[in-house]
Structure formats: structure tokens, C-alpha cells
Design a protein around this motif. Structure first.
Motif, PDB file in Angstrom:
ATOM      1  N   ASN A  52       0.843  -1.194   0.000  1.00 51.96           N
ATOM      2  CA  ASN A  52       0.000   0.000   0.000  1.00 51.96           C
ATOM      3  C   ASN A  52       0.881   1.248   0.000  1.00 51.96           C
ATOM      4  O   ASN A  52       1.873   1.322   0.736  1.00 51.96           O
ATOM      5  CB  ASN A  52      -0.902   0.024   1.247  1.00 51.96           C
ATOM      6  N   SER A  57      -1.317   1.929  -7.929  1.00 49.44           N
ATOM      7  CA  SER A  57      -2.597   2.438  -8.433  1.00 49.44           C
ATOM      8  C   SER A  57      -2.424   3.789  -9.101  1.00 49.44           C
ATOM      9  O   SER A  57      -3.139   4.119 -10.049  1.00 49.44           O
ATOM     10  CB  SER A  57      -3.618   2.538  -7.294  1.00 49.44           C
ATOM     11  N   GLU A  72     -12.260   8.042 -12.850  1.00 44.84           N
ATOM     12  CA  GLU A  72     -13.008   7.279 -11.854  1.00 44.84           C
ATOM     13  C   GLU A  72     -13.543   5.955 -12.400  1.00 44.84           C
ATOM     14  O   GLU A  72     -14.237   5.231 -11.699  1.00 44.84           O
ATOM     15  CB  GLU A  72     -14.153   8.123 -11.293  1.00 44.84           C
ATOM     16  N   ARG A 109     -12.207   0.242 -11.309  1.00 39.08           N
ATOM     17  CA  ARG A 109     -11.464   0.439 -10.067  1.00 39.08           C
ATOM     18  C   ARG A 109     -12.392   0.350  -8.866  1.00 39.08           C
ATOM     19  O   ARG A 109     -13.508   0.891  -8.873  1.00 39.08           O
ATOM     20  CB  ARG A 109     -10.701   1.759 -10.080  1.00 39.08           C
ATOM     21  N   ALA A 110     -11.922  -0.352  -7.850  1.00 40.91           N
ATOM     22  CA  ALA A 110     -12.762  -0.638  -6.692  1.00 40.91           C
ATOM     23  C   ALA A 110     -13.130   0.620  -5.927  1.00 40.91           C
ATOM     24  O   ALA A 110     -14.279   0.771  -5.482  1.00 40.91           O
ATOM     25  CB  ALA A 110     -12.049  -1.634  -5.774  1.00 40.91           C
ATOM     26  N   GLU A 111     -12.191   1.553  -5.767  1.00 41.41           N
ATOM     27  CA  GLU A 111     -12.418   2.664  -4.847  1.00 41.41           C
ATOM     28  C   GLU A 111     -13.466   3.660  -5.334  1.00 41.41           C
ATOM     29  O   GLU A 111     -14.059   4.380  -4.526  1.00 41.41           O
ATOM     30  CB  GLU A 111     -11.102   3.386  -4.549  1.00 41.41           C
ATOM     31  N   SER A 112     -13.719   3.724  -6.632  1.00 39.51           N
ATOM     32  CA  SER A 112     -14.720   4.670  -7.143  1.00 39.51           C
ATOM     33  C   SER A 112     -15.873   3.951  -7.840  1.00 39.51           C
ATOM     34  O   SER A 112     -16.600   4.556  -8.627  1.00 39.51           O
ATOM     35  CB  SER A 112     -14.052   5.664  -8.103  1.00 39.51           C
ATOM     36  N   ASP A 165      -8.178  -2.099 -11.297  1.00 39.19           N
ATOM     37  CA  ASP A 165      -7.491  -1.659 -10.086  1.00 39.19           C
ATOM     38  C   ASP A 165      -8.084  -2.351  -8.865  1.00 39.19           C
ATOM     39  O   ASP A 165      -9.203  -2.058  -8.454  1.00 39.19           O
ATOM     40  CB  ASP A 165      -7.616  -0.136  -9.937  1.00 39.19           C
ATOM     41  N   GLU A 166      -7.358  -3.305  -8.308  1.00 36.95           N
ATOM     42  CA  GLU A 166      -7.729  -4.065  -7.119  1.00 36.95           C
ATOM     43  C   GLU A 166      -9.131  -4.677  -7.231  1.00 36.95           C
ATOM     44  O   GLU A 166      -9.996  -4.435  -6.380  1.00 36.95           O
ATOM     45  CB  GLU A 166      -7.597  -3.198  -5.869  1.00 36.95           C
ATOM     46  N   ALA A 169     -11.096  -6.525  -4.263  1.00 32.94           N
ATOM     47  CA  ALA A 169     -11.627  -5.834  -3.091  1.00 32.94           C
ATOM     48  C   ALA A 169     -13.094  -6.160  -2.830  1.00 32.94           C
ATOM     49  O   ALA A 169     -13.547  -6.137  -1.686  1.00 32.94           O
ATOM     50  CB  ALA A 169     -11.451  -4.328  -3.252  1.00 32.94           C
TER      51      ALA A 169
END
Length: 247
Positions: A52, A57, A72, A109-112, A165-166, A169
Motif C-alpha cells: 500500500n 494504483s 473514476e 477500479r474498486a475505490e470509485s 485496479d484491485e 476488493a
């Protein structure tokens, strides 16, 4: 030049070092970026792994944005923005493309992902039926894992460049295995993947290129990755490792 390499959608990237004002500013001060010169991609699957905060990323996002994808996530045609947090690294990399252009493409991407799902709903109100390309019902009306997997299964159509991206998750181990099988189906349909992951399952695709971030991006074999080694040692020596961790 190898014919397969020429025909792949994205052959490599180069850091345009001469255009960077200061290597002491973020993200250029990250060792993986500061030491980056040329990064070659496998015609099928390339993984970028690391701890991390190592910059994996950030590099992947720069590749996607430089190629034309929305920061995003989504296809090249997506232009929504709920937060402007992406770095300017994409302005300082050069994409070396093959002679073939992809017919499809997606940056997942997982985060967005929540923001992507919201935008799909909004677009479906403007273009009724669009949601059918994402499994037939609102991504918000499915669990996070179900909706994430639904995009991967239903929206990815082959002949494409897919940047992930990941993805693990949101996915259970069994779904990660299913994702690996789906990646293979899409590779056979002339697709190319660039993936950032922490998952030893996701990164197990055979005949792939794996870059592990240390101070530089180093080519490694699957069994030599830190992710694989830690997971293997934990499974084979669970009680001993638990005692050490909780002792």
C-alpha cells in the motif's frame, strides 16, 4: 519487432522525465515513479503489485487516463466526475501503442465503483436499456460484490483493453477464481489486461508478466512474489504464525 507485440493494444509506457519540474513532489518522489523509465506490457496479462502506498494504483490510473479513460472508471465515453483527486502523472507518460486498436475497453477500479454505478443509473434514464449491458438491473440494487462482478461478466465483450485496479476488493475467493476464468475467455477473444492486485488468486494467470514494486518495478515470477510467499507461509503454518502475531 515481434508480431504479437506489434498487434497488442498497449506495448509500453515511457516516463517523460524531461517534462517533470521536480522529482521531490508527489507522485514523482515515489521510488517506483522516480526510477521509472520504460515499462513493457505483456500482450495478454500484466500485473503490477506492491505494498500500500507504493504507487501502483497511481501508475495504473495514469495509464488509464493517458489512454482516454475517465479517472473514476468506465469506458472512454464516460466523463462523470465526483472528485478531482487523480494525479497529473498521466501528462508525463508516453504510451507506446500497437498497430491494432481495441473495439472495447474499460477502466474498473474498486475505490470509485459506487460513483460509476451511479453514473450508469443516470445514463440509463437518458438512454433506456443501457443497464442491460451491465446485467439487466441497477448496480446499486445488487451487493457490492455482485455488481462489481456483473460489470466484469456482462460489460466486457472482448477485443478490448481492460485496466483493473484491485478487483479482488469486492470479490470472494470463489468469485476471484471465476474472474480468472473470465479473464482467460477474454484473452482468447484478443483482449489485453493490465491489473493492479494484492490477490495471489487474481495474479495467478499463467504466461503473464508480473511487476513487483520495491524501489523499482522488478520483473518477478509468481512463486517469488511477496503476496504468494506470505499467503503460502500462513496457510502452511497457520497456528505458528497466529501465535507469533498474537503472542
Amino acid at each position: 519487432m515481434d508480431i504479437l507485440e506489434c498487434n497488442q493494444y498497449l506495448r509500453s509506457i515511457e516516463l517523460k522525465r524531461e517534462h517533470i519540474k521536480s522529482l521531490s513532489e508527489y507522485p514523482y518522489r515515489l521510488p517506483a515513479i522516480k526510477n521509472l523509465s520504460n515499462l513493457k506490457f505483456h500482450p495478454k496479462v500484466t500485473y503490477i503489485i506492491g505494498e500500500n502506498g507504493s504507487g501502483k494504483s497511481t501508475i495504473l490510473e495514469a495509464i488509464a487516463v493517458a489512454y482516454g479513460f475517465n479517472p473514476e472508471g468506465g469506458t472512454i465515453n464516460f466523463n462523470f466526475s465526483s472528485m478531482d483527486t487523480h494525479s497529473e502523472l498521466y501528462n508525463h507518460i508516453k504510451l507506446i501503442k500497437g498497430v491494432r486498436k481495441p473495439k472495447d475497453g474499460f477502466f474498473l477500479r474498486a475505490e470509485s465503483f459506487y460513483n460509476l454505478a451511479t453514473n450508469v443509473d443516470e445514463l440509463d434514464r437518458e438512454v433506456p436499456g443501457l443497464v442491460n449491458f451491465y446485467g439487466g438491473k441497477s448496480l446499486h440494487k445488487q451487493s457490492h460484490g455482485e455488481s462489481f462482478f456483473s460489470v466484469f461478466i456482462n460489460r466486457f465483450g472482448g477485443d478490448g483493453l481492460y485496466i483493473l485496479d484491485e478487483p479482488e476488493a469486492a470479490l470472494s475467493p470463489s468469485r476471484q477464481l471465476s474472474m480468472l476464468a473470465r479473464i482467460h475467455e477474454l484473452v482468447k477473444q484478443r483482449s489485453q489486461f493490465i491489473i493492479v492486485t494484492h490477490s495471489p488468486i487474481i495474479m495467478a494467470y499463467p504466461d503473464a508478466t508480473i511487476y513487483e514494486i520495491k524501489d523499482t518495478l522488478e520483473l518477478v515470477k509468481y512463486e517469488d512474489t511477496e503476496h504468494y510467499q506470505i499467503m503460502k507461509n500462513f496457510i502452511n503454518n497457520k497456528d505458528k504464525m497466529i501465535n507469533i502475531l498474537m503472542g
